[in-house]
Design an enzyme around this catalytic site. Sequence first.
Site, PDB file in Angstrom:
ATOM      1  N   ILE A  35     -12.308   1.093 -24.785  1.00  0.00           N
ATOM      2  CA  ILE A  35     -12.377   0.476 -25.856  1.00  0.00           C
ATOM      3  C   ILE A  35     -11.933  -1.036 -25.694  1.00  0.00           C
ATOM      4  CG2 ILE A  35     -11.276   0.211 -28.088  1.00  0.00           C
ATOM      5  CD1 ILE A  35     -10.632   3.302 -28.017  1.00  0.00           C
ATOM      6  N   ARG A  69      -6.487  14.515 -30.658  1.00  0.00           N
ATOM      7  CA  ARG A  69      -5.848  13.277 -30.390  1.00  0.00           C
ATOM      8  C   ARG A  69      -4.645  13.572 -30.146  1.00  0.00           C
ATOM      9  NH1 ARG A  69      -9.391  12.377 -34.595  1.00  0.00           N
ATOM     10  NH2 ARG A  69     -10.975  10.679 -34.326  1.00  0.00           N
ATOM     11  N   ASN A 108       0.466   8.653 -23.925  1.00  0.00           N
ATOM     12  CA  ASN A 108       0.310   7.404 -24.868  1.00  0.00           C
ATOM     13  C   ASN A 108       1.448   7.095 -25.248  1.00  0.00           C
ATOM     14  OD1 ASN A 108      -2.207   7.431 -23.794  1.00  0.00           O
ATOM     15  ND2 ASN A 108      -3.447   7.936 -25.893  1.00  0.00           N
ATOM     16  N   ASN A 168      -4.359   6.494 -29.689  1.00  0.00           N
ATOM     17  CA  ASN A 168      -4.147   7.844 -30.358  1.00  0.00           C
ATOM     18  C   ASN A 168      -2.881   8.465 -29.796  1.00  0.00           C
ATOM     19  OD1 ASN A 168      -6.006   8.084 -32.693  1.00  0.00           O
ATOM     20  ND2 ASN A 168      -7.662   7.988 -31.034  1.00  0.00           N
ATOM     21  N   HIS A 227      -5.289   9.754 -39.386  1.00  0.00           N
ATOM     22  CA  HIS A 227      -6.189   9.574 -38.250  1.00  0.00           C
ATOM     23  C   HIS A 227      -6.557  10.917 -37.417  1.00  0.00           C
ATOM     24  CE1 HIS A 227      -9.225   7.432 -36.054  1.00  0.00           C
ATOM     25  NE2 HIS A 227      -8.636   7.160 -35.159  1.00  0.00           N
ATOM     26  N   MET A 275     -15.452   2.902 -31.721  1.00  0.00           N
ATOM     27  CA  MET A 275     -13.976   2.552 -32.046  1.00  0.00           C
ATOM     28  C   MET A 275     -13.739   0.959 -31.626  1.00  0.00           C
ATOM     29  SD  MET A 275     -11.017   3.542 -32.941  1.00  0.00           S
ATOM     30  CE  MET A 275     -10.695   1.825 -33.664  1.00  0.00           C
TER      31      MET A 275
END
Length: 341
Positions: free
Chosen positions: A40, A115, A122, A147, A205, A254
């Site tokens: 990304i 996610r 993360n 995410n 999301h 994204m």
Amino acid sequence: MFAKVAFKNFTPLKSIAPRSFSTTSSRAFKVAVLGAGGGIGQPLSMLLKLNDKVSELALFDIRGAPGVAADIGHINTTSNVVGYAPDDKGLEKALNGADVVIIPAGVPRKPGMTRDDLFATNASIVRDLAFAAGETCPEAKYLVVTNPVNSTVPIFKKALERVGVHQPKHLFGVTTLDSVRASRFTSQVTNGKAELLHIPVVGGHSGATIVPLLSQGGVELTGEKRDALIHRIQFGGDEVVKAKAGAGSATLSMAYAGARMASSVLRALAGESGVEECTFVESPLYKDQGIDFFASRVTLGKDGVDTIHPVGKINDYEESLLKVALGELKKSITKGEQFVA
């Protein structure tokens, strides 16, 4: 790799790369991208290089950011690009003086993963970056792409609170891709023009927390066709993960969505009025149900969040979707908050 791992006023190309060669004077800003070497981060950084409201682009990653900076630095727009590595206080240098910080850092989804499955890796990445950002650029606007956003944004908040600099108006979870998908996928069903379809997407999301309000976009669908469209918007990312066969997730779309959200924030910071996006923010809308964060239409301003709009009138079907979303959201938010508590 550390990296992979935001309506009505939106004109796609101009919003992301507005008047790149314009001689019109306007305020420009320093933008930092944390995770700029990833799937990304690279295309996102390139799109930001095209934005005339960016005067300085600081790219950071544990590897690859200087190379990305050298590459996109050849693009003939006026912004300066510098890439930083972790050594020699690279993160601090990237963040120093930043007006906007965008975080796409983290690991990508693989086939079969949700996610939420990304949380274990993360969560700590986002926490540590939030600590650094809070200490170095406490007045910046923070855009969290990593995410699971439903949990990483609460993590970011808690980390900023630890540093003593949290300002609710400055923190955004980037859910723009849901709006982008909603307009595109709906246009494929209705044969309309995607750029003219404005479908508010509220909630969160992730999967069932994504609630497209088709009725507010003037879309009248029922039965299986409606259900299939809603499901595709909610789980559209799975299409990309499957199609890439383990080689990544929705990185390019994204990046486009992230650049759109960043552009909207920058336009508002520059003084433009009436800029709106659906985004995941600290919200009063469902606090009485113990839900501190919620994605809805937000008017942006010079200080970040200006006005959080209520969900508005919805039909019974959308009400049922929202009920499910709220239950899932509460669990994800709590999970994030407890990670830093």
